[in-house]
Motif scaffolding. Sequence first.
Motif, PDB file in Angstrom:
ATOM      1  N   THR A 127       0.848  -1.196   0.000  1.00  9.57           N
ATOM      2  CA  THR A 127       0.000   0.000   0.000  1.00  9.57           C
ATOM      3  C   THR A 127       0.881   1.243   0.000  1.00  9.57           C
ATOM      4  O   THR A 127       1.759   1.398   0.846  1.00  9.57           O
ATOM      5  CB  THR A 127      -0.935   0.002   1.232  1.00  9.57           C
ATOM      6  OG1 THR A 127      -1.746  -1.154   1.161  1.00  9.57           O
ATOM      7  CG2 THR A 127      -1.810   1.238   1.267  1.00  9.57           C
ATOM      8  N   LYS A 128       0.672   2.103  -0.964  1.00  9.92           N
ATOM      9  CA  LYS A 128       1.453   3.334  -1.109  1.00  9.92           C
ATOM     10  C   LYS A 128       0.544   4.548  -0.966  1.00  9.92           C
ATOM     11  O   LYS A 128      -0.651   4.481  -1.250  1.00  9.92           O
ATOM     12  CB  LYS A 128       2.136   3.384  -2.487  1.00  9.92           C
ATOM     13  CG  LYS A 128       3.021   2.191  -2.788  1.00  9.92           C
ATOM     14  CD  LYS A 128       4.218   2.140  -1.887  1.00  9.92           C
ATOM     15  CE  LYS A 128       5.105   0.947  -2.204  1.00  9.92           C
ATOM     16  NZ  LYS A 128       5.899   0.506  -1.106  1.00  9.92           N
ATOM     17  N   LYS A 129       1.127   5.649  -0.575  1.00  9.72           N
ATOM     18  CA  LYS A 129       0.377   6.880  -0.400  1.00  9.72           C
ATOM     19  C   LYS A 129      -0.107   7.426  -1.734  1.00  9.72           C
ATOM     20  O   LYS A 129      -1.249   7.835  -1.867  1.00  9.72           O
ATOM     21  CB  LYS A 129       1.215   7.939   0.330  1.00  9.72           C
ATOM     22  CG  LYS A 129       0.435   9.218   0.567  1.00  9.72           C
ATOM     23  CD  LYS A 129       1.300  10.282   1.178  1.00  9.72           C
ATOM     24  CE  LYS A 129       0.591  11.612   1.181  1.00  9.72           C
ATOM     25  NZ  LYS A 129       0.262  12.142  -0.126  1.00  9.72           N
ATOM     26  N   LYS A 130       0.750   7.422  -2.706  1.00  7.82           N
ATOM     27  CA  LYS A 130       0.458   7.946  -4.045  1.00  7.82           C
ATOM     28  C   LYS A 130      -0.250   9.295  -3.956  1.00  7.82           C
ATOM     29  O   LYS A 130       0.277  10.218  -3.379  1.00  7.82           O
ATOM     30  CB  LYS A 130      -0.331   6.930  -4.868  1.00  7.82           C
ATOM     31  CG  LYS A 130       0.423   5.652  -5.140  1.00  7.82           C
ATOM     32  CD  LYS A 130      -0.386   4.708  -5.982  1.00  7.82           C
ATOM     33  CE  LYS A 130       0.403   3.420  -6.174  1.00  7.82           C
ATOM     34  NZ  LYS A 130      -0.362   2.397  -6.816  1.00  7.82           N
ATOM     35  N   ASN A 131      -1.443   9.412  -4.538  1.00  7.55           N
ATOM     36  CA  ASN A 131      -2.161  10.692  -4.577  1.00  7.55           C
ATOM     37  C   ASN A 131      -3.113  10.891  -3.402  1.00  7.55           C
ATOM     38  O   ASN A 131      -3.875  11.853  -3.370  1.00  7.55           O
ATOM     39  CB  ASN A 131      -2.951  10.826  -5.888  1.00  7.55           C
ATOM     40  CG  ASN A 131      -2.029  10.880  -7.084  1.00  7.55           C
ATOM     41  OD1 ASN A 131      -0.891  11.350  -6.979  1.00  7.55           O
ATOM     42  ND2 ASN A 131      -2.500  10.389  -8.211  1.00  7.55           N
ATOM     43  N   TYR A 137      -4.407   8.108   3.495  1.00 13.36           N
ATOM     44  CA  TYR A 137      -3.406   7.041   3.496  1.00 13.36           C
ATOM     45  C   TYR A 137      -3.360   6.344   4.855  1.00 13.36           C
ATOM     46  O   TYR A 137      -3.393   5.105   4.934  1.00 13.36           O
ATOM     47  CB  TYR A 137      -2.035   7.615   3.130  1.00 13.36           C
ATOM     48  CG  TYR A 137      -0.913   6.622   3.283  1.00 13.36           C
ATOM     49  CD1 TYR A 137      -0.841   5.494   2.465  1.00 13.36           C
ATOM     50  CD2 TYR A 137       0.079   6.813   4.233  1.00 13.36           C
ATOM     51  CE1 TYR A 137       0.189   4.586   2.605  1.00 13.36           C
ATOM     52  CE2 TYR A 137       1.117   5.899   4.374  1.00 13.36           C
ATOM     53  CZ  TYR A 137       1.159   4.795   3.564  1.00 13.36           C
ATOM     54  OH  TYR A 137       2.179   3.878   3.699  1.00 13.36           O
ATOM     55  N   CYS A 168       5.039   5.972   1.995  1.00 10.46           N
ATOM     56  CA  CYS A 168       5.068   7.398   1.635  1.00 10.46           C
ATOM     57  C   CYS A 168       6.153   7.646   0.596  1.00 10.46           C
ATOM     58  O   CYS A 168       7.196   7.001   0.589  1.00 10.46           O
ATOM     59  CB  CYS A 168       5.336   8.243   2.874  1.00 10.46           C
ATOM     60  SG  CYS A 168       3.954   8.310   4.010  1.00 10.46           S
ATOM     61  N   GLN A 169       5.910   8.596  -0.249  1.00  6.60           N
ATOM     62  CA  GLN A 169       6.914   8.956  -1.248  1.00  6.60           C
ATOM     63  C   GLN A 169       8.047   9.689  -0.547  1.00  6.60           C
ATOM     64  O   GLN A 169       7.853  10.393   0.434  1.00  6.60           O
ATOM     65  CB  GLN A 169       6.279   9.837  -2.314  1.00  6.60           C
ATOM     66  CG  GLN A 169       5.183   9.101  -3.064  1.00  6.60           C
ATOM     67  CD  GLN A 169       4.280  10.044  -3.835  1.00  6.60           C
ATOM     68  OE1 GLN A 169       4.282  11.243  -3.620  1.00  6.60           O
ATOM     69  NE2 GLN A 169       3.499   9.475  -4.738  1.00  6.60           N
TER      70      GLN A 169
END
Length: 180
Positions: A127-131, A137, A168-169
Motif C-alpha cells: 500500500t502506497k500513499k500515491k495521490n 493514506y 510514503c513517497q
Amino acid sequence: MTLPMNSANQKNFLAPILDKLEETNFVTWHQQALFTIKGQNLKDHIIEGKVPAKFESEETTTTGKISSIYSEWMQQDYNMCFWFLASVDSSFKNRIIHCKSALEIWQKLQDYSAESTKTKIKQLKITKKKNLTISEYLSKIKKIADSLIAIDFQLSHEDYIEIICEGCQKSFLAASAYPN
C-alpha cells in the motif's frame, strides 16, 4: 436453545453462533466456537487421530458390525458439521461445504485464517500513499491493520511506523521532516 439428539447419553448441541463467521471476525468467532466445542466436551472432533475404532474386534470387523461408540461419535461429528455450516456466513459455506468431518472443516477454517493473514500483510506492504492525502493514506493503513487484528495478528508499533514510512513517497517524507 438446544438441538436434542436421539439417545440420552449423547450431547445436546447449542444453537449456531449468532455472529456468523465473516472476513472480519475470525478471532471472536473462533473463541466462541472453541468455548462451545469445549463446553460440549467435543474437542476430540477437531483433533487429528481421535476418531474411535470403527470395529471393536477382529470378529466384528469380519461381520461388519460397527461399534456403538464409533456410531455415536460419528453422529456427534455430523451434528458438529451441521453446527459449523449454520455458524458461518454464506461466503465461508462455499469453502467448507465439501468437507466430510468436523476436523476437516476446522482445519479449512484455520488454513483460511493463516492465508488471510499472509494476504493482509502483503497488502500492507504494497500500500502506497500515491495521490492520497496523508489522512486518507493513514486511514487505509489502519483499516488493513485492524483487519489483521481481527484475525489475531498484532503489528508492533515499530512495524506500523515502518510500513507507513515505506508507503510514503520520499518527497513527502523529506518535506515533512522540515516543516516551514
